[in-house]
Design a protein around this motif. Structure first.
Motif, PDB file in Angstrom:
ATOM      1  N   CYS A  43       0.558  -0.690  -0.463  1.00  0.00           N
ATOM      2  CA  CYS A  43       0.126   0.114  -0.078  1.00  0.00           C
ATOM      3  C   CYS A  43       1.289   1.436   0.278  1.00  0.00           C
ATOM      4  O   CYS A  43       0.528   2.282  -0.632  1.00  0.00           O
ATOM      5  CB  CYS A  43      -0.461  -0.395   0.987  1.00  0.00           C
ATOM      6  SG  CYS A  43      -0.305  -0.190   2.751  1.00  0.00           S
ATOM      7  N   TYR A  44       1.733   1.539   1.047  1.00  0.00           N
ATOM      8  CA  TYR A  44       2.635   2.337   0.613  1.00  0.00           C
ATOM      9  C   TYR A  44       3.139   2.800  -0.454  1.00  0.00           C
ATOM     10  O   TYR A  44       3.113   3.984  -1.065  1.00  0.00           O
ATOM     11  CB  TYR A  44       3.571   2.589   1.754  1.00  0.00           C
ATOM     12  CG  TYR A  44       4.523   3.587   2.016  1.00  0.00           C
ATOM     13  CD1 TYR A  44       4.371   5.018   2.490  1.00  0.00           C
ATOM     14  CD2 TYR A  44       5.558   3.771   1.944  1.00  0.00           C
ATOM     15  CE1 TYR A  44       4.497   5.718   2.895  1.00  0.00           C
ATOM     16  CE2 TYR A  44       7.232   4.988   1.993  1.00  0.00           C
ATOM     17  CZ  TYR A  44       6.120   5.793   2.869  1.00  0.00           C
ATOM     18  OH  TYR A  44       6.674   6.744   3.022  1.00  0.00           O
ATOM     19  N   SER A  45       3.274   2.024  -1.215  1.00  0.00           N
ATOM     20  CA  SER A  45       4.333   2.143  -2.649  1.00  0.00           C
ATOM     21  C   SER A  45       3.368   2.600  -3.552  1.00  0.00           C
ATOM     22  O   SER A  45       3.488   3.644  -4.478  1.00  0.00           O
ATOM     23  CB  SER A  45       5.600   0.980  -3.337  1.00  0.00           C
ATOM     24  OG  SER A  45       4.391  -0.146  -3.606  1.00  0.00           O
ATOM     25  N   TRP A  46       2.022   1.974  -3.748  1.00  0.00           N
ATOM     26  CA  TRP A  46       1.216   2.325  -4.597  1.00  0.00           C
ATOM     27  C   TRP A  46       0.772   4.083  -4.053  1.00  0.00           C
ATOM     28  O   TRP A  46       0.326   4.460  -4.974  1.00  0.00           O
ATOM     29  CB  TRP A  46      -0.272   1.340  -3.747  1.00  0.00           C
ATOM     30  CG  TRP A  46       0.078   0.250  -4.569  1.00  0.00           C
ATOM     31  CD1 TRP A  46       0.512  -0.073  -5.396  1.00  0.00           C
ATOM     32  CD2 TRP A  46      -0.815  -1.093  -3.886  1.00  0.00           C
ATOM     33  NE1 TRP A  46       0.455  -1.947  -5.314  1.00  0.00           N
ATOM     34  CE2 TRP A  46      -0.534  -2.372  -5.306  1.00  0.00           C
ATOM     35  CE3 TRP A  46      -1.765  -1.189  -2.950  1.00  0.00           C
ATOM     36  CZ2 TRP A  46      -0.867  -3.225  -4.605  1.00  0.00           C
ATOM     37  CZ3 TRP A  46      -2.252  -1.833  -2.650  1.00  0.00           C
ATOM     38  CH2 TRP A  46      -1.885  -3.740  -4.055  1.00  0.00           C
ATOM     39  N   LEU A  47       0.866   4.059  -2.509  1.00  0.00           N
ATOM     40  CA  LEU A  47       0.399   5.791  -2.653  1.00  0.00           C
ATOM     41  C   LEU A  47       1.483   6.747  -2.855  1.00  0.00           C
ATOM     42  O   LEU A  47       0.855   7.793  -3.582  1.00  0.00           O
ATOM     43  CB  LEU A  47       0.230   5.727  -0.543  1.00  0.00           C
ATOM     44  CG  LEU A  47      -0.132   7.259  -0.755  1.00  0.00           C
ATOM     45  CD1 LEU A  47      -1.227   7.409  -0.709  1.00  0.00           C
ATOM     46  CD2 LEU A  47       0.283   7.668   0.787  1.00  0.00           C
ATOM     47  N   GLN A  48       3.159   6.232  -2.805  1.00  0.00           N
ATOM     48  CA  GLN A  48       3.702   7.176  -3.675  1.00  0.00           C
ATOM     49  C   GLN A  48       3.231   7.221  -5.020  1.00  0.00           C
ATOM     50  O   GLN A  48       3.644   8.177  -5.754  1.00  0.00           O
ATOM     51  CB  GLN A  48       4.928   6.386  -3.079  1.00  0.00           C
ATOM     52  CG  GLN A  48       6.476   7.188  -4.081  1.00  0.00           C
ATOM     53  CD  GLN A  48       7.791   6.938  -3.384  1.00  0.00           C
ATOM     54  OE1 GLN A  48       7.868   5.851  -3.702  1.00  0.00           O
ATOM     55  NE2 GLN A  48       8.609   7.712  -3.321  1.00  0.00           N
ATOM     56  N   GLU A  49       2.752   6.385  -5.838  1.00  0.00           N
ATOM     57  CA  GLU A  49       2.759   5.906  -7.437  1.00  0.00           C
ATOM     58  C   GLU A  49       0.855   7.350  -7.148  1.00  0.00           C
ATOM     59  O   GLU A  49       1.496   7.708  -8.435  1.00  0.00           O
ATOM     60  CB  GLU A  49       2.641   4.556  -7.474  1.00  0.00           C
ATOM     61  CG  GLU A  49       3.815   4.308  -8.114  1.00  0.00           C
ATOM     62  CD  GLU A  49       3.440   2.924  -8.870  1.00  0.00           C
ATOM     63  OE1 GLU A  49       2.791   2.666  -9.367  1.00  0.00           O
ATOM     64  OE2 GLU A  49       3.737   1.237  -7.970  1.00  0.00           O
TER      65      GLU A  49
END
Ligand SMILES: [Zn+2]
Length: 468
Positions: A43-49
């Motif tokens: 979820c954290y990398s999705w949020l960054q994208e």
């Protein structure tokens, strides 16, 4: 891991587990959810994208479409049975060039002080050259009603602070936000030509907070320009008004396009092995204000909801009910996404036995609030409460309370509606401002919330809703 596979085997093939075994299986599965999410949740990398590739994304904008396509792609990669974009039609509002506001001293404008400002969503622009008028301060809509005959041709300044003594920040917001959402509409009926509103935050800083304002032309309200100013700016203006009568200069360039523009809800689901029309939905809203990356509001809730499906898939969990992730469009300025989803769901004869919305920021989770139609609420609340022992080790609790702006209208489907509640003391530092950026979200807090949501969805799926 071996143990969990064994439990799943037993679960799938219906072998009889003793009550104690069943409890152990449930507790073990929840432990696996937390470990997996905290260690490797995407979820954290999705949020960054989402925040950096799509960025600010008011519904109807090009960046909203980018966000919808990006999130749909992720849901496909997770391995959902079905992923689709559901058309919704929104009225597109654009801010245009940067707004201006300043306090003017003297009739001949011999000096002025600029104020940091943002136009409020759905408000119209000023004339191209801006407008100048005397400003009059009120603390509430009631006070405006009592002096209504004095505001014709003037600018009304709403300046009631969020109450510092109210511990729950959403409650403080709820006690104050009528100035922003309705101030302009009501002031227009008394002939005011514009409004400025103190920003909705308990911080004293120089950051203006935008947000929607709503007009009802059918009640005789006119669309007039509306602005938020920072709390520091509001304090200064109020102080100066105690000494002398002042004018403000205001200029904005907003436009509301009355024609409908497409803005898709993004939906992904894993079908249940039971009745296909029984749904457990989890979601947030994909749109954000145009001035922000929408990290806390509500990118966090979106990626946490996607994490639910990802983790359950990864752990090989076969749901009884259909588990669906819904990313709604247009929560910020119209709720068109929520209405379109509800209409479609009703037409398809579905029942949301449960829906959870995550829209309070990506902070440390505290538990869940829940509500429902009075005909089912007591019974369903008890059924969920009976499961809360499993979440106590993770410091998560259940309380009656509101669910979410997008799922509230599902109440007529007679299921339980829940909101992920978090420690929201700092939420209104960021809400609807340029500060709501990816860097403002902590990866552990975000993943903790995702694990809480996943565990709750798993527990809800294990409830026999028909039981007395
Ligand atoms: Zn939100």
């Amino acid at each position: 891991m071996l143990k969990s596979i064994l439990f799943l085997f037993l679960f799938v093939f219906g072998l009889n587990l003793s009550a104690q075994d069943k409890k152990e299986e449930t507790a073990f599965f929840i432990k696996s959810i937390f470990e997996n999410t905290m260690e490797s949740g995407e979820c954290y990398s999705w949020l960054q994208e989402l925040c950096t590739q799509a960025g600010p994304r008011l519904s109807g904008s090009v960046s909203y479409d980018q966000a919808a396509n990006l999130m749909a792609e992720k849901l496909k990669q997770i391995g959902c049975d079905t992923v689709w974009l559901q058309p919704t039609y929104v009225k597109k509002w654009t801010r245009g060039e940067k707004e201006e506001a300043k306090i003017i001293f003297g009739d001949k404008e011999k000096s002025s002080v600029p104020l940091r400002t943002l136009a409020l969503g759905n408000s119209p622009g000023t004339p191209i050259t801006g407008l100048r008028a005397q400003v009059i301060e009120v603390k509430s809509l009631d006070e405006l009603d009592s002096i209504g005959n004095q505001v014709k041709g003037k600018i009304v300044f709403f300046n009631r602070p969020m109450p510092a003594g109210t511990l729950k920040s959403f409650r403080a917001y709820g006690a104050t936000v009528d100035q922003r959402s309705r101030g302009a509409g009501v002031a227009s009926k008394y002939g005011a030509i514009a409004v400025v509103v103190r920003s909705m935050t308990q911080n004293i800083d120089d950051v203006p907070h935008t947000g929607v304002t709503v007009f009802y032309p059918e009640r005789g309200e006119k669309l007039i320009p509306a602005f938020a100013i920072s709390t520091k700016g509001a304090n200064l203006l109020s102080l100066l008004l105690k000494k002398e009568s002042l004018r403000l200069f205001l200029k904005s360039n907003c436009q509301l396009d009355q024609d409908s523009t497409l803005a898709y809800n993004v939906i992904g689901e894993v079908r249940g092995i039971g009745k296909s029309n029984k749904i457990i939905a989890v979601g947030g809203h994909l749109d954000s204000w145009d001035v922000a990356q929408g990290a806390h509001d509500d990118g966090a809730g979106c990626v946490q909801s996607m994490q639910v499906l990802s983790t359950l898939k990864m752990l090989g969990y076969p749901p009884r009910n259909t588990i669906r992730c819904v990313l709604f469009s247009n929560e910020e300025n119209g709720l068109a996404g929520a209405k379109a989803y509800k209409k479609w769901s009703d037409e398809n004869g579905e029942q949301h036995i449960a829906a959870i919305e995550a829209d309070a920021g990506g902070f440390t989770p505290r538990g869940f609030t829940c509500e429902g139609d009075t005909s089912i609420f007591r019974k369903y609340f008890k059924l969920v409460q009976a499961k809360m022992d499993y979440l106590e080790p993770y410091d998560l609790y259940l309380k009656p309370g509101g669910s979410g702006a997008d799922i509230g209208i599902l109440k007529s489907q007679k299921g339980i509606l829940m909101g992920l509640s978090v420690d929201s003391q700092r939420y209104f530092d960021y809400h609807h401002t340029e500060r709501d950026r990816f860097e403002a979200v902590h990866h552990r807090e975000l993943r903790y919330g995702a694990a809480a949501l996943t565990s709750m969805v798993y527990l809800l799926d294990g409830i026999n809703w028909e039981s007395p």
